[in-house]
Write an enzyme that holds these catalytic residues in place. Structure first.
Site, short mmCIF file in Angstrom:
data_model
loop_
_atom_site.label_atom_id
_atom_site.label_comp_id
_atom_site.label_asym_id
_atom_site.label_seq_id
_atom_site.Cartn_x
_atom_site.Cartn_y
_atom_site.Cartn_z
N GLU A 1 -13.37 12.57 13.62
CA GLU A 1 -13.64 13.04 12.25
C GLU A 1 -15.12 12.91 11.95
OE1 GLU A 1 -14.60 10.85 9.70
OE2 GLU A 1 -14.48 9.01 10.89
N CYS B 1 -19.59 2.92 9.17
CA CYS B 1 -19.69 3.76 10.38
C CYS B 1 -20.98 3.57 11.17
CB CYS B 1 -19.52 5.22 10.00
SG CYS B 1 -18.02 5.51 9.08
N LYS C 1 0.84 -1.20 0.00
CA LYS C 1 0.00 0.00 0.00
C LYS C 1 0.88 1.26 0.00
CE LYS C 1 -4.07 1.29 2.67
NZ LYS C 1 -4.70 1.03 3.96
C1 UGA Z 1 -21.08 8.85 8.28
C2 UGA Z 1 -21.34 10.27 8.80
O1 UGA Z 1 -22.26 10.95 7.94
C3 UGA Z 1 -20.04 11.06 8.88
O2 UGA Z 1 -20.30 12.35 9.48
C4 UGA Z 1 -19.06 10.28 9.77
O3 UGA Z 1 -17.81 10.94 9.87
C5 UGA Z 1 -18.82 8.91 9.16
O4 UGA Z 1 -20.09 8.22 9.10
C6 UGA Z 1 -17.85 8.17 10.05
O5 UGA Z 1 -18.19 7.89 11.20
O6 UGA Z 1 -16.69 8.00 9.64
P1 UGA Z 1 -20.75 7.77 5.83
O7 UGA Z 1 -20.88 6.44 6.51
O8 UGA Z 1 -19.65 7.99 4.86
O9 UGA Z 1 -20.61 8.95 6.93
O10 UGA Z 1 -22.09 7.99 5.01
P2 UGA Z 1 -23.45 8.84 5.13
O11 UGA Z 1 -23.52 9.78 4.01
O12 UGA Z 1 -23.65 9.38 6.48
O13 UGA Z 1 -24.52 7.68 4.85
C7 UGA Z 1 -24.65 6.55 5.72
C8 UGA Z 1 -25.78 5.66 5.28
O14 UGA Z 1 -27.04 6.27 5.54
C9 UGA Z 1 -25.80 5.31 3.79
O15 UGA Z 1 -26.10 3.94 3.66
C10 UGA Z 1 -26.90 6.17 3.22
O16 UGA Z 1 -27.50 5.62 2.07
C11 UGA Z 1 -27.87 6.21 4.39
N1 UGA Z 1 -28.77 7.38 4.39
C12 UGA Z 1 -28.28 8.63 4.58
C13 UGA Z 1 -30.14 7.18 4.24
O17 UGA Z 1 -30.62 6.04 4.06
N2 UGA Z 1 -30.97 8.27 4.29
C14 UGA Z 1 -30.50 9.53 4.48
O18 UGA Z 1 -31.33 10.48 4.53
C15 UGA Z 1 -29.13 9.72 4.62
#
Ligand code: UGA
Length: 437
Positions: free
Chosen positions: A151, A263, A35
């Protein structure tokens, strides 16, 4: 300033590249030699928009270095960020063995004051453990501080989230550690990003509470969507009207097949586990997790109620990653849904703009196709699971011609129900049993 980042996974690499962009000298460490070799040439092991350019640019400017030896980062750095994995154990609690290992090694190379910062999402109380692990492994008597700087990066928009965050959380006891971290984040201070300065335990909990609350919003709207289906209401209008109330806010109220990724599923479980250890009830987080598991399986039931028996039915799946703009398949609803459909004898053909190669390692016997139209060919149903932009404007007439039966399960509510019916599809979405106004 020089800093070190231990762990070049998602969080570590984005953090390292973004700090380098701020003008900081960053040494990123990973024990995976292959990596590191690729990273030195600017090759990123996962898909994240904009990251490759950022890494390449900062390598050229000699602000971003890569090494496999923790020693290389410790001697030159004032702050060392720990961004290694904290995978879930069988009981849902976070496994801290990588963090412990890294701390012990950092300690053996420390010969002057350092701030050791956790970026990985770690259970409340980890800061104290880190202090202990380091103290015990120091070879020389040197002063150090432990800080927590969680983060809040979303996959797919991590650089934007780093450069323009809603807040920066710094958990530390000593004024020196706080001053160093504030200095590092000075470019964000200048654009008036709110800073929350607190103790280590509070900072650690902020991360879990934030992710669990967002997960709760999603599970809440998913349950409301299911009720909308039953009573003939439209969940999008409900969510929009709810979101107009500033106390609720419009975000994370989009219904679908449930949340996935590395997450939310992991952090909600870990928070619940932490609460249990402390004999505190977190009923809402518990319900959020159960609702999310149920939601994925309800999607399978939705498909079955139209297509059963599934044996030899051809199902075309659009989108495999847990959300758009990432190749991450961890806890992806598509992986669960496809596995369940195949268990019942369905033939699945699928396409994802980015995650297909990764999916080949996870999903056996799926026929991977090159685009949405190939997925549609001879299918008894189309299931749109991940809302990639290229699925938002499909040539629906072409899809309709290609399929064997015009069943369309839109698990992200991308399309207008009325238009889909006009085009002759049997259209199913989540929580929109009546036509959108
Ligand atoms: C999430 C958090 O949003 C970040 O702030 C955090 O830093 C990160 O986890 C982490 O702990 O590292 P992430 O997992 O990349 O980020 O993705 P999101 O955009 O939050 O989406 C998470 C899930 O929720 C996805 O499966 C998405 O499809 C779903 N989702 C999101 C819904 O089903 N409905 C919504 O309205 C929003």
């Amino acid at each position: 300033m020089h800093i070190g980042i231990i762990g070049t996974g998602y969080v570590g690499l984005v953090t390292g590249a973004c700090f380098a962009e701020f003008g900081v000298y960053v040494t990123c460490i990973d024990r995976d030699e292959r990596k590191i070799k690729s990273l030195k040439r600017g090759i990123i092991p996962f898909y994240e928009p904009g990251l490759e350019e950022l890494v390449k640019r900062n390598i050229e400017k000699e602000r971003l270095l890569f090494s496999t030896k923790i020693k290389d980062a410790v001697s030159t750095s004032l702050a060392i960020f720990i961004a290694v994995g904290t995978p879930p154990r069988g009981d849902g609690s976070a496994d801290l063995s990588y963090v412990e290992e890294v701390c012990k090694e950092i300690a053996t190379h420390m010969d002057s004051y350092k701030v050791i910062v956790t970026k990985s999402t770690v259970p409340v109380g980890t800061g104290k453990k880190i202090k202990n692990w380091i103290s015990k492994s120091l070879k020389k008597k040197v002063d150090f501080d432990v800080a927590s700087n969680p983060e809040f990066l979303r996959e797919g928009s991590a650089i934007e989230d780093f450069m323009r965050p809603d807040r920066v959380v710094i958990g530390a006891e000593s004024p020196q550690a706080i001053a160093i971290l504030k200095d590092l984040y000075r470019p964000l201070y200048l654009i008036e990003t709110p800073f929350v300065i607190t103790n280590v335990e509070t900072a650690e909990l902020i991360k879990y509470a934030s992710n669990s609350f967002l997960a709760t919003k999603i599970s809440f709207i998913n349950e409301i969507a299911n009720l909308c289906d039953a009573v003939g209401a439209d969940v999008h209008v409900v969510a929009k009207a709810m979101g107009l109330d500033k106390r609720i806010g419009p975000k994370f109220l989009h219904p679908g097949p449930g949340y996935g990724g590395s997450c939310f599923p992991k952090d909600t479980m870990a928070l619940l586990q932490l609460a249990r250890q402390h004999k505190v009830e977190l009923n809402i987080v518990d319900a959020t997790i159960r609702t999310n598991q149920k939601q994925r399986s309800l999607m399978v039931e939705k498909i079955k109620s139209r297509l059963a028996p599934l044996k030899d039915k051809v199902i075309g799946v659009l989108g495999l990653s847990f959300k758009p703009n990432t190749n991450d398949l961890r806890e992806a609803p598509a992986v669960y849904i496809i596995s369940r459909l195949m268990e019942e004898g369905a033939v699945v053909q699928a396409y994802d703009p980015v995650a297909t190669d990764d999916a080949k390692r996870v999903l056996n016997n799926v026929k991977f196709k090159k685009n949405a139209y190939e997925v549609a060919r001879n299918a008894h149903a189309i299931v749109l699971v991940t809302e990639w932009n290229e699925f938002r404007n499909l040539d629906l007439k072409r899809i309709k011609k290609a399929v064997k039966e015009p069943n369309f399960f839109d698990l992200r509510n991308v399309y207008d129900p009325e238009r889909m019916q006009e085009l002759g599809f049997n259209y199913y979405s989540v929580g929109r049993s009546i036509k959108s106004q």
